[in-house]
Enzyme design. Structure first.
Site, PDB file in Angstrom:
ATOM      1  N   ALA A 287     -10.276  -1.621  -1.920  1.00  0.00           N
ATOM      2  CA  ALA A 287     -10.379  -2.319  -0.643  1.00  0.00           C
ATOM      3  C   ALA A 287      -9.037  -2.178   0.064  1.00  0.00           C
ATOM      4  O   ALA A 287      -8.017  -1.918  -0.568  1.00  0.00           O
ATOM      5  CB  ALA A 287     -10.695  -3.789  -0.890  1.00  0.00           C
TER       6      ALA A 287
ATOM      7  N   GLY B 267     -12.308  -1.372  -5.449  1.00  0.00           N
ATOM      8  CA  GLY B 267     -13.509  -1.190  -4.644  1.00  0.00           C
ATOM      9  C   GLY B 267     -13.946   0.263  -4.621  1.00  0.00           C
ATOM     10  O   GLY B 267     -15.127   0.558  -4.447  1.00  0.00           O
TER      11      GLY B 267
ATOM     12  N   GLU C  18     -16.024   0.702  -7.506  1.00  0.00           N
ATOM     13  CA  GLU C  18     -17.252  -0.062  -7.270  1.00  0.00           C
ATOM     14  C   GLU C  18     -18.196   0.697  -6.343  1.00  0.00           C
ATOM     15  O   GLU C  18     -19.408   0.662  -6.517  1.00  0.00           O
ATOM     16  CB  GLU C  18     -16.910  -1.433  -6.706  1.00  0.00           C
ATOM     17  CG  GLU C  18     -16.214  -2.309  -7.749  1.00  0.00           C
ATOM     18  CD  GLU C  18     -15.786  -3.634  -7.192  1.00  0.00           C
ATOM     19  OE1 GLU C  18     -14.906  -3.649  -6.296  1.00  0.00           O
ATOM     20  OE2 GLU C  18     -16.313  -4.667  -7.629  1.00  0.00           O
TER      21      GLU C  18
ATOM     22  N   GLU D 223      -7.735  -4.732  -9.837  1.00  0.00           N
ATOM     23  CA  GLU D 223      -7.686  -5.974  -9.064  1.00  0.00           C
ATOM     24  C   GLU D 223      -6.924  -7.089  -9.788  1.00  0.00           C
ATOM     25  O   GLU D 223      -6.251  -7.901  -9.176  1.00  0.00           O
ATOM     26  CB  GLU D 223      -9.089  -6.471  -8.739  1.00  0.00           C
ATOM     27  CG  GLU D 223      -9.807  -5.673  -7.690  1.00  0.00           C
ATOM     28  CD  GLU D 223     -10.586  -4.506  -8.254  1.00  0.00           C
ATOM     29  OE1 GLU D 223     -10.237  -3.998  -9.342  1.00  0.00           O
ATOM     30  OE2 GLU D 223     -11.533  -4.069  -7.571  1.00  0.00           O
TER      31      GLU D 223
HETATM   32  N1  T1G Z   1      -4.941  -0.908   0.574  1.00  0.00           N
HETATM   33  C1  T1G Z   1      -4.075  -0.626   1.572  1.00  0.00           C
HETATM   34  N2  T1G Z   1      -3.002   0.195   1.436  1.00  0.00           N
HETATM   35  C2  T1G Z   1      -2.819   0.746   0.223  1.00  0.00           C
HETATM   36  C3  T1G Z   1      -3.682   0.505  -0.864  1.00  0.00           C
HETATM   37  C4  T1G Z   1      -4.779  -0.365  -0.650  1.00  0.00           C
HETATM   38  N3  T1G Z   1      -5.666  -0.634  -1.597  1.00  0.00           N
HETATM   39  N4  T1G Z   1      -3.209   1.210  -1.925  1.00  0.00           N
HETATM   40  C5  T1G Z   1      -2.122   1.867  -1.508  1.00  0.00           C
HETATM   41  N5  T1G Z   1      -1.863   1.594  -0.231  1.00  0.00           N
HETATM   42  C6  T1G Z   1      -0.768   2.141   0.591  1.00  0.00           C
HETATM   43  C7  T1G Z   1       0.586   1.718   0.045  1.00  0.00           C
HETATM   44  O1  T1G Z   1       0.934   0.449   0.570  1.00  0.00           O
HETATM   45  C8  T1G Z   1       1.464   2.830   0.584  1.00  0.00           C
HETATM   46  O2  T1G Z   1       1.640   2.574   1.965  1.00  0.00           O
HETATM   47  C9  T1G Z   1       0.572   4.062   0.492  1.00  0.00           C
HETATM   48  O3  T1G Z   1      -0.779   3.561   0.455  1.00  0.00           O
HETATM   49  C10 T1G Z   1       0.833   4.908  -0.736  1.00  0.00           C
HETATM   50  O4  T1G Z   1       0.710   4.009  -1.853  1.00  0.00           O
HETATM   51  C11 T1G Z   1     -13.269  -5.733  -3.480  1.00  0.00           C
HETATM   52  C12 T1G Z   1     -10.807  -6.579  -3.722  1.00  0.00           C
HETATM   53  C13 T1G Z   1      -3.529   4.300  -5.097  1.00  0.00           C
HETATM   54  C14 T1G Z   1      -2.321   4.476  -7.295  1.00  0.00           C
HETATM   55  O5  T1G Z   1      -5.145  -2.231  -6.309  1.00  0.00           O
HETATM   56  O6  T1G Z   1      -2.401   1.422  -7.113  1.00  0.00           O
HETATM   57  O7  T1G Z   1     -10.462  -3.178  -4.232  1.00  0.00           O
HETATM   58  O8  T1G Z   1       4.157   2.345   1.970  1.00  0.00           O
HETATM   59  O9  T1G Z   1       3.137   4.223  -2.529  1.00  0.00           O
HETATM   60  O10 T1G Z   1       2.460   5.623  -5.846  1.00  0.00           O
HETATM   61  O11 T1G Z   1     -13.013  -5.244  -5.724  1.00  0.00           O
HETATM   62  O12 T1G Z   1      -1.198   2.849  -4.163  1.00  0.00           O
HETATM   63  O13 T1G Z   1       3.074   4.569   2.478  1.00  0.00           O
HETATM   64  O14 T1G Z   1       2.868   2.658   4.107  1.00  0.00           O
HETATM   65  O15 T1G Z   1       1.426   3.148  -4.062  1.00  0.00           O
HETATM   66  O16 T1G Z   1       0.854   7.498  -5.090  1.00  0.00           O
HETATM   67  C15 T1G Z   1      -7.733  -2.465  -5.529  1.00  0.00           C
HETATM   68  C16 T1G Z   1      -3.597  -0.195  -5.175  1.00  0.00           C
HETATM   69  C17 T1G Z   1      -7.608  -3.176  -4.212  1.00  0.00           C
HETATM   70  C18 T1G Z   1      -4.972   0.063  -5.774  1.00  0.00           C
HETATM   71  C19 T1G Z   1      -1.301   5.386  -5.196  1.00  0.00           C
HETATM   72  N6  T1G Z   1      -6.972  -1.243  -5.493  1.00  0.00           N
HETATM   73  N7  T1G Z   1      -2.903   1.045  -4.931  1.00  0.00           N
HETATM   74  O17 T1G Z   1      -0.007   5.217  -5.716  1.00  0.00           O
HETATM   75  O18 T1G Z   1       1.338   5.624  -3.605  1.00  0.00           O
HETATM   76  S1  T1G Z   1      -8.441  -4.741  -4.247  1.00  0.00           S
HETATM   77  C20 T1G Z   1      -5.697  -1.249  -5.883  1.00  0.00           C
HETATM   78  C21 T1G Z   1      -2.310   1.734  -5.947  1.00  0.00           C
HETATM   79  C22 T1G Z   1     -10.086  -4.314  -4.337  1.00  0.00           C
HETATM   80  C23 T1G Z   1     -12.453  -4.966  -4.495  1.00  0.00           C
HETATM   81  C24 T1G Z   1     -11.042  -5.430  -4.592  1.00  0.00           C
HETATM   82  C25 T1G Z   1      -1.496   2.925  -5.528  1.00  0.00           C
HETATM   83  C26 T1G Z   1      -2.188   4.279  -5.792  1.00  0.00           C
HETATM   84  P1  T1G Z   1       3.035   3.066   2.672  1.00  0.00           P
HETATM   85  P2  T1G Z   1       1.756   4.178  -3.062  1.00  0.00           P
HETATM   86  P3  T1G Z   1       1.236   6.049  -5.112  1.00  0.00           P
END
Ligand code: T1G
Length: 679
Positions: free
Chosen positions: A62, A101, A104, A124
């Site tokens: 998400a 997500g 999912e 998450e």
């Molecule tokens: N949403 C928005 N921005 C995101 C994002 C996300 N989920 N994930 C990464 N970014 C942005 C981050 O801020 C950075 O921005 C850029 O992307 C590169 O990220 C309903 C509720 C995917 C493994 O927890 O683990 O789904 O600084 O520097 O090291 O069930 O990002 O460049 O402007 O980390 O190569 C669940 C979180 C969400 C994954 C990539 N998903 N992200 O790592 O790059 S909750 C997560 C990561 C959800 C549902 C629930 C990592 C990555 P900027 P980065 P990276």
């Protein structure tokens, strides 16, 4: 322009997302996916569907920047349900990291294909949440209970091969051929039709859930989200799908409006923001770092070297004497071998790392290094001498870094003719393990010097924070008032174990006195056993140097389990009597106010003086350098959650106890007065 487009490949509709940087499932993506599925469902000439992503990864979750904002339809659970309800088979084509997500969405698809390098996970829980779009209910049906509870409660991703073994992925396809392979797979699925996860029976033994919960109880101490994730997976094993979904939704809503998730989301973004340098001139070019020199093969020098070797960057390590050099490289090899024994790396990787290490007794061998880090004895004279020599030896453009933990980097830089190339790189011990790196920016440190080191930090898997030149930089500067107040509280009636217990119950890995024993009570001691001016001198004089001598503030058994020491309490009582303090019952609340509030105040002073770029950087320092509980978001975020007014009132209440030297931060009092926050 929608980030979602559709294309026809014969009787297969391909829905494509192009939403850099990570195809986060923001509103436009959700709307586009819904439209694509409706298009497929409504067109008889379409017999199957593929969902894939352009760019570096399949949906990575998400869009967490949307959290806290008014919801925009369609919400993700509805989109996943639409995909699953599609009357034609839908295939997810997975590359990169299908996370949260994103996984999912893939679970809503009827089949999943992935390239070998893909990873799949539901992280998450690391944001203080749980998969809120059916993940806790579909994973046990597709991947099995054991994998589901582990993935949901730890948030750790699994590789494509493992996912294939579990049945989470139906086929592994060649890198670079994902789109075509997914379309071919979809064509083959036409005759099979949709296979809905919600209709599959739960796989595996529900007893695995309780076993997992017990095995991880210590790791999950203090966190809300892991237990909620476990409860959802457990619900899946006994409730009909729709009731399980309702339970998951209820648990998700509790978490997302809780302080812990806000704290953990704060840290997620804070960690990424910390690597950015405010005001960096546009187009600042980075210097190539192909070879690193480290001076000193002790605990720090060896640990520092391992960070670069593990990242494939060759290191030349210098010591003064052969036996010290051999001892240092021996420790490095043993550390690698113990990692290999735990399966964290292969024997080949150990040899590759050690093979990239060049031990030497000659500083001149550092002449071709692009970065040289000194990790010698913490004495300004010694460091100035070393940097004076480096100034003559190092090639032009080499970056010269000191690992000092508190000495003045400007003074060190002044002992060279190239202060623009000099900065501090303060690693935390053990340097090959702790993720925090304080990068100390000198008054004359050049922008490209700083930018190069901040970028390099990512390559060696460190979380770097820019610090200014002041005593203790950010972390140790805030540690000081905590330690001073903790010692004073001993004089007034508290015991080491009471104070440590308050901190451990707060969520710290250990309290001030356990930490002193671990680091060494004798650090900074004048070494004169006849000069006894305070409790610390008295402990050191009788060999109570901490865990390394089997006793410090506590006595330690062979397994290093601490027990309170009557001898130590006697020393404390003596000094307490001499100090004239009237011993009294000290409340746990006072311990928090006296030891944690001054840290917030010091953090505010650090911001006032420009010694940190932003409050969230201070939080990152304490989470990654000292183990501050991530579910409290760091000292500055925590202060916001209890209210800066409360912090100021608490500090005012104990102002006399803090003594004449105590300086209240005007930034803190101003923000408190205006009802503002730090983060
Ligand atoms: N949403 C928005 N921005 C995101 C994002 C996300 N989920 N994930 C990464 N970014 C942005 C981050 O801020 C950075 O921005 C850029 O992307 C590169 O990220 C309903 C509720 C995917 C493994 O927890 O683990 O789904 O600084 O520097 O090291 O069930 O990002 O460049 O402007 O980390 O190569 C669940 C979180 C969400 C994954 C990539 N998903 N992200 O790592 O790059 S909750 C997560 C990561 C959800 C549902 C629930 C990592 C990555 P900027 P980065 P990276």
């Amino acid at each position: 322009m929608s980030p979602i487009t559709t294309e026809r490949q014969g009787d297969v509709l391909v829905i494509v997302s192009n939403n850099p940087p990570v195809n986060a499932l923001g509103a436009a993506v959700r709307q586009g996916l819904a439209a694509g599925i409706e298009e497929a469902a409504g067109d008889d000439s379409i017999k199957a569907v593929v969902i894939r992503c352009e760019g570096r990864t399949f949906f990575a979750g998400a869009d967490i920047t949307e959290f806290g904002k008014p919801p925009v339809e369609p919400m993700l659970p509805a989109v996943v349900d639409m995909i699953e309800a599609c009357p034609k088979p839908v295939v997810a084509a997975i590359h990169g990291t299908a996370l949260g997500g994103g996984l999912e969405v893939a679970l809503g698809c009827h089949y999943r294909v992935a390239v070998p390098s893909a990873q799949l996970g539901v992280p998450e829980v690391k944001l203080g949440l749980l998969p809120g779009a059916g993940g806790t209910q579909r994973l046990p049906r597709v991947a099995g209970i054991e994998a589901a509870v582990e993935m949901c409660a730890t948030g750790n991703p699994i590789k494509a091969a493992r996912a294939h073994e579990l049945g989470l992925v139906d086929a592994i396809v060649d890198e670079g051929n994902l789109a075509e392979a997914a379309i071919a797979f979809a064509r083959d699925a036409i005759s099979k039709g949709p296979r809905k996860a919600r209709d599959l029976p739960i796989k595996g033994d529900p007893a695995a859930i309780e076993a997992f919960a017990q095995a991880n109880a210590r790791k999950f101490r203090g966190f809300d989200a892991p237990a909620a994730n476990i409860a959802c997976v457990e619900a899946a094993t006994r409730l009909p799908f729709d009731e399980g979904i309702a339970f998951e939704r209820e648990q998700f809503m509790k978490l997302i409006f809780g302080v812990q998730s806000a704290a953990q989301r704060h840290i997620f973004f804070a960690e990424r923001k910390a690597s950015k340098i405010d005001g960096l001139p546009e187009g600042t070019a980075l210097r190539p770092i192909d070879k690193v020199g480290v001076i000193g093969a002790g605990t720090m020098g060896g640990g520092i070297s391992m960070n670069f070797l593990s990242a494939g960057i060759p290191v030349t390590i210098v010591e003064m004497a052969q036996d010290a050099l051999d001892r240092g490289t021996g420790v490095m090899r043993r550390n690698y071998e113990s990692s290999a024994a735990k399966g964290r790396m292969t024997a080949e990787q150990v040899e590759a790392a050690m093979g990239a290490l060049t031990p030497t007794l000659s500083l001149e061998d550092l002449a071709d290094c692009d970065l040289i880090i000194e990790a010698v004895y913490e004495s300004m004279d010694v460091k100035k001498e070393v940097f004076g020599k480096l100034d003559r030896i190092a090639k032009p453009g080499a970056i010269l870094a000191s690992n000092t933990s508190y000495l003045n980097v400007d003074e060190i830089a002044a002992s060279t003719s190239r202060p623009g190339d000099v900065l501090g790189m303060h690693f935390f011990s053990p340097a090959n393990v702790m993720k925090l790196l304080e990068v100390v920016r000198g008054a004359k440190t050049a922008p490209d010097t700083l930018a190069t080191v901040m970028d390099l930090a990512k390559k060696i898997r460190k979380v770097a924070v820019v610090a200014g030149v002041c005593d203790g930089f950010i972390g140790n500067r805030m540690l000081k008032p905590r330690q001073i107040e903790a010692m004073k509280l001993l004089m007034e009636g508290a015991t080491p174990q009471q104070i440590d217990k308050v901190h451990v119950e707060f969520g710290m890995p250990m309290g001030p006195f356990q930490m002193s024993d671990l680091a060494g009570v004798d650090i900074g001691w004048h070494r004169d056993p006849n000069r006894i001016e305070n409790v610390r001198d008295a402990l050191c004089a009788v060999g109570r140097w901490g865990q390394k001598t089997g006793k410090g503030f506590y006595d330690y058994d062979e397994k290093r389990n601490p027990t309170p020491s009557p001898e130590v309490q006697g020393i404390i009582d003596d000094f307490s009597a001499k100090s004239g303090a009237t011993r009294r019952e000290i409340s746990n609340e006072e311990i928090v106010e006296r030891t944690l509030y001054p840290m917030v105040n010091e953090g505010a002073l650090i911001l006032e003086e420009g010694m940190a770029q932003r409050a969230s950087d201070i939080d990152v320092v304490w989470i990654y350098g000292y183990g501050w509980p991530v579910y409290r978001g760091g000292p500055m975020f925590w202060a916001d959650t209890i209210g800066l007014k409360t912090v100021v009132e608490g500090l005012e209440k104990h102002r006399d106890a803090f003594g004449r030297d105590f300086r209240m931060s005007s930034l803190l009092t101003d923000k408190a007065a205006k009802g503002e926050r730090f983060t």
